[in-house]
Motif scaffolding. Structure first.
Motif, PDB file in Angstrom:
ATOM      1  N   PHE A 110       3.354 -12.229  -9.307  1.00  0.00           N
ATOM      2  CA  PHE A 110       2.085 -11.724  -8.790  1.00  0.00           C
ATOM      3  C   PHE A 110       2.204 -11.438  -7.299  1.00  0.00           C
ATOM      4  CE2 PHE A 110      -2.184 -13.698  -7.306  1.00  0.00           C
ATOM      5  CZ  PHE A 110      -2.690 -12.455  -6.960  1.00  0.00           C
ATOM      6  N   MET A 111       2.817 -12.337  -6.551  1.00  0.00           N
ATOM      7  CA  MET A 111       2.980 -12.149  -5.111  1.00  0.00           C
ATOM      8  C   MET A 111       4.010 -11.065  -4.782  1.00  0.00           C
ATOM      9  SD  MET A 111       0.783 -13.847  -3.656  1.00  0.00           S
ATOM     10  CE  MET A 111      -0.474 -14.874  -4.387  1.00  0.00           C
ATOM     11  N   VAL A 112       5.065 -10.978  -5.579  1.00  0.00           N
ATOM     12  CA  VAL A 112       6.049  -9.915  -5.382  1.00  0.00           C
ATOM     13  C   VAL A 112       5.386  -8.556  -5.613  1.00  0.00           C
ATOM     14  CG1 VAL A 112       8.160  -8.872  -6.307  1.00  0.00           C
ATOM     15  CG2 VAL A 112       8.036 -11.350  -5.958  1.00  0.00           C
ATOM     16  N   ALA A 113       4.529  -8.475  -6.638  1.00  0.00           N
ATOM     17  CA  ALA A 113       3.804  -7.234  -6.920  1.00  0.00           C
ATOM     18  C   ALA A 113       2.917  -6.852  -5.740  1.00  0.00           C
ATOM     19  CB  ALA A 113       2.972  -7.393  -8.190  1.00  0.00           C
ATOM     20  N   ALA A 114       2.255  -7.846  -5.153  1.00  0.00           N
ATOM     21  CA  ALA A 114       1.392  -7.587  -3.993  1.00  0.00           C
ATOM     22  C   ALA A 114       2.216  -7.057  -2.822  1.00  0.00           C
ATOM     23  CB  ALA A 114       0.652  -8.868  -3.597  1.00  0.00           C
ATOM     24  N   ALA A 115       3.391  -7.643  -2.600  1.00  0.00           N
ATOM     25  CA  ALA A 115       4.265  -7.179  -1.520  1.00  0.00           C
ATOM     26  C   ALA A 115       4.713  -5.739  -1.763  1.00  0.00           C
ATOM     27  CB  ALA A 115       5.481  -8.105  -1.400  1.00  0.00           C
ATOM     28  N   CYS A 116       5.017  -5.412  -3.016  1.00  0.00           N
ATOM     29  CA  CYS A 116       5.446  -4.051  -3.350  1.00  0.00           C
ATOM     30  C   CYS A 116       4.319  -3.045  -3.120  1.00  0.00           C
ATOM     31  CB  CYS A 116       5.913  -3.995  -4.805  1.00  0.00           C
ATOM     32  SG  CYS A 116       7.463  -4.863  -5.124  1.00  0.00           S
ATOM     33  N   CYS A 117       3.090  -3.439  -3.455  1.00  0.00           N
ATOM     34  CA  CYS A 117       1.938  -2.558  -3.220  1.00  0.00           C
ATOM     35  C   CYS A 117       1.735  -2.311  -1.728  1.00  0.00           C
ATOM     36  CB  CYS A 117       0.670  -3.174  -3.832  1.00  0.00           C
ATOM     37  SG  CYS A 117       0.618  -3.096  -5.635  1.00  0.00           S
ATOM     38  N   GLU A 118       1.896  -3.365  -0.928  1.00  0.00           N
ATOM     39  CA  GLU A 118       1.777  -3.206   0.519  1.00  0.00           C
ATOM     40  C   GLU A 118       2.876  -2.274   1.040  1.00  0.00           C
ATOM     41  OE1 GLU A 118       0.093  -5.787   3.149  1.00  0.00           O
ATOM     42  OE2 GLU A 118      -1.486  -5.433   1.670  1.00  0.00           O
ATOM     43  N   ALA A 119       4.080  -2.414   0.505  1.00  0.00           N
ATOM     44  CA  ALA A 119       5.190  -1.560   0.925  1.00  0.00           C
ATOM     45  C   ALA A 119       4.915  -0.103   0.569  1.00  0.00           C
ATOM     46  CB  ALA A 119       6.489  -2.031   0.272  1.00  0.00           C
ATOM     47  N   MET A 120       4.360   0.113  -0.625  1.00  0.00           N
ATOM     48  CA  MET A 120       4.009   1.469  -1.034  1.00  0.00           C
ATOM     49  C   MET A 120       2.975   2.072  -0.089  1.00  0.00           C
ATOM     50  SD  MET A 120       1.378   3.299  -2.740  1.00  0.00           S
ATOM     51  CE  MET A 120       0.492   2.126  -3.770  1.00  0.00           C
ATOM     52  N   CYS A 121       1.962   1.281   0.264  1.00  0.00           N
ATOM     53  CA  CYS A 121       0.923   1.758   1.178  1.00  0.00           C
ATOM     54  C   CYS A 121       1.497   2.050   2.564  1.00  0.00           C
ATOM     55  CB  CYS A 121      -0.195   0.726   1.292  1.00  0.00           C
ATOM     56  SG  CYS A 121      -1.239   0.614  -0.170  1.00  0.00           S
ATOM     57  N   LEU A 122       2.438   1.214   3.011  1.00  0.00           N
ATOM     58  CA  LEU A 122       3.047   1.424   4.323  1.00  0.00           C
ATOM     59  C   LEU A 122       3.784   2.768   4.364  1.00  0.00           C
ATOM     60  CD1 LEU A 122       4.972  -1.219   6.411  1.00  0.00           C
ATOM     61  CD2 LEU A 122       5.753   1.130   6.273  1.00  0.00           C
ATOM     62  N   VAL A 123       4.579   3.026   3.318  1.00  0.00           N
ATOM     63  CA  VAL A 123       5.350   4.280   3.283  1.00  0.00           C
ATOM     64  C   VAL A 123       4.421   5.485   3.224  1.00  0.00           C
ATOM     65  CG1 VAL A 123       6.983   5.639   1.928  1.00  0.00           C
ATOM     66  CG2 VAL A 123       7.365   3.189   2.236  1.00  0.00           C
ATOM     67  N   VAL A 124       3.419   5.418   2.346  1.00  0.00           N
ATOM     68  CA  VAL A 124       2.488   6.542   2.202  1.00  0.00           C
ATOM     69  C   VAL A 124       1.708   6.763   3.488  1.00  0.00           C
ATOM     70  CG1 VAL A 124       0.434   7.372   0.991  1.00  0.00           C
ATOM     71  CG2 VAL A 124       2.275   6.268  -0.294  1.00  0.00           C
ATOM     72  N   SER A 125       1.315   5.668   4.156  1.00  0.00           N
ATOM     73  CA  SER A 125       0.492   5.769   5.359  1.00  0.00           C
ATOM     74  C   SER A 125       1.217   6.416   6.532  1.00  0.00           C
ATOM     75  CB  SER A 125      -0.003   4.377   5.772  1.00  0.00           C
ATOM     76  OG  SER A 125      -0.902   3.864   4.809  1.00  0.00           O
ATOM     77  N   LEU A 126       2.533   6.536   6.448  1.00  0.00           N
ATOM     78  CA  LEU A 126       3.275   7.223   7.504  1.00  0.00           C
ATOM     79  C   LEU A 126       2.939   8.714   7.529  1.00  0.00           C
ATOM     80  CD1 LEU A 126       6.783   5.537   7.113  1.00  0.00           C
ATOM     81  CD2 LEU A 126       5.035   5.039   8.830  1.00  0.00           C
ATOM     82  N   TRP A 127       2.499   9.249   6.381  1.00  0.00           N
ATOM     83  CA  TRP A 127       2.182  10.679   6.294  1.00  0.00           C
ATOM     84  C   TRP A 127       0.743  10.966   5.867  1.00  0.00           C
ATOM     85  CZ3 TRP A 127       6.781   8.655   4.326  1.00  0.00           C
ATOM     86  CH2 TRP A 127       7.943   9.063   5.003  1.00  0.00           C
ATOM     87  N   TRP A 128       0.118  10.016   5.167  1.00  0.00           N
ATOM     88  CA  TRP A 128      -1.165  10.313   4.530  1.00  0.00           C
ATOM     89  C   TRP A 128      -1.991   9.039   4.442  1.00  0.00           C
ATOM     90  CZ3 TRP A 128      -2.951   9.999  -0.959  1.00  0.00           C
ATOM     91  CH2 TRP A 128      -4.019  10.872  -1.222  1.00  0.00           C
ATOM     92  N   LYS A 129      -3.296   9.173   4.456  1.00  0.00           N
ATOM     93  CA  LYS A 129      -4.175   8.004   4.382  1.00  0.00           C
ATOM     94  C   LYS A 129      -4.517   7.694   2.932  1.00  0.00           C
ATOM     95  CE  LYS A 129      -8.522   6.129   6.186  1.00  0.00           C
ATOM     96  NZ  LYS A 129      -9.760   6.414   6.952  1.00  0.00           N
ATOM     97  N   ILE A 130      -4.107   6.527   2.465  1.00  0.00           N
ATOM     98  CA  ILE A 130      -4.373   6.080   1.103  1.00  0.00           C
ATOM     99  C   ILE A 130      -5.359   4.921   1.159  1.00  0.00           C
ATOM    100  CG2 ILE A 130      -2.462   4.421   1.043  1.00  0.00           C
ATOM    101  CD1 ILE A 130      -1.983   5.240  -1.870  1.00  0.00           C
TER     102      ILE A 130
END
Length: 202
Positions: A110-130
């Motif tokens: 569950f915590m690993v999944a949360a970390a992965c979601c944060e990582a996804m948001c970080l990458v996307v946020s470099l170019w676009w607001k999610i």
């Protein structure tokens, strides 16, 4: 009715910081984890609250005082990368803590999944607001779906509540003008897919 006040309340009540605590409470009361001792339950809740709420909130306070973020809401896409990076580290540390408890493997996932979601948001946020709010809700729905499938507990009612809450939260974020439809949809779908894959394969 003051719809703006209702929308703001929903945004705070369903804030990404709080969702892990809500989900942990469901896990510790409605699944096989309910058999843990009361002392163990308090310990697990404290660990989640520490890494999901306390430390990230304190970091936001420090960043705000240093002028690195303009608001605690972190609505500016360009200001998100550092808070998200801290969130990733916090969730990884939480997963490492849970790894010390052999019977809590799903909680670690569950915590690993949360970390992965944060990582996804970080990458996307470099170019676009999610939408971070809807990413969190998408992850919660995915985890409840997995729990229903693997049979760790009857999660049908919590799943229905989570889906309705996601819809209400999406409406609130759109009403407040924080996001457009694409950002909200991308957040929910991204959180759902990333959390599902992380729980199944990591």
């Amino acid at each position: 009715m003051n719809y703006r006040k209702i929308a703001n309340t929903l945004s705070w009540v369903l804030h990404p910081f709080l969702l892990p605590v809500y989900l942990m409470a469901v896990l510790l009361t409605m699944t096989t984890f309910a058999h843990y001792s009361t002392q163990m339950k308090f310990y697990l809740m404290w660990v989640v609250a520490l890494y999901a709420i306390v430390i990230p909130f304190l970091v936001l306070g420090v960043l705000h005082s240093l002028g690195r973020i303009s608001s605690f809401k972190v609505d500016n896409r360009r200001e998100r990368w550092l808070p998200l990076a801290v969130g990733i580290v916090c969730y990884i540390l939480c997963a490492i803590t849970f790894a010390k408890i052999p019977s809590a493997i799903f909680l670690r996932k569950f915590m690993v999944a949360a970390a992965c979601c944060e990582a996804m948001c970080l990458v996307v946020s470099l170019w676009w607001k999610i939408s971070l709010h809807l990413t969190g809700m998408g992850a919660v729905v995915a985890l409840l779906v997995v729990m229903n499938i693997v049979g760790v507990g009857n999660m049908l009612i919590p799943l229905m509540v989570a889906i309705l809450a996601a819809g209400a939260l999406a409406s609130a974020r759109l009403y407040l003008g924080c996001h457009n439809g694409a950002q909200v949809l991308a957040g929910f779908c991204g959180g759902f897919v990333v959390a599902m894959l992380a729980v199944l394969f990591l």
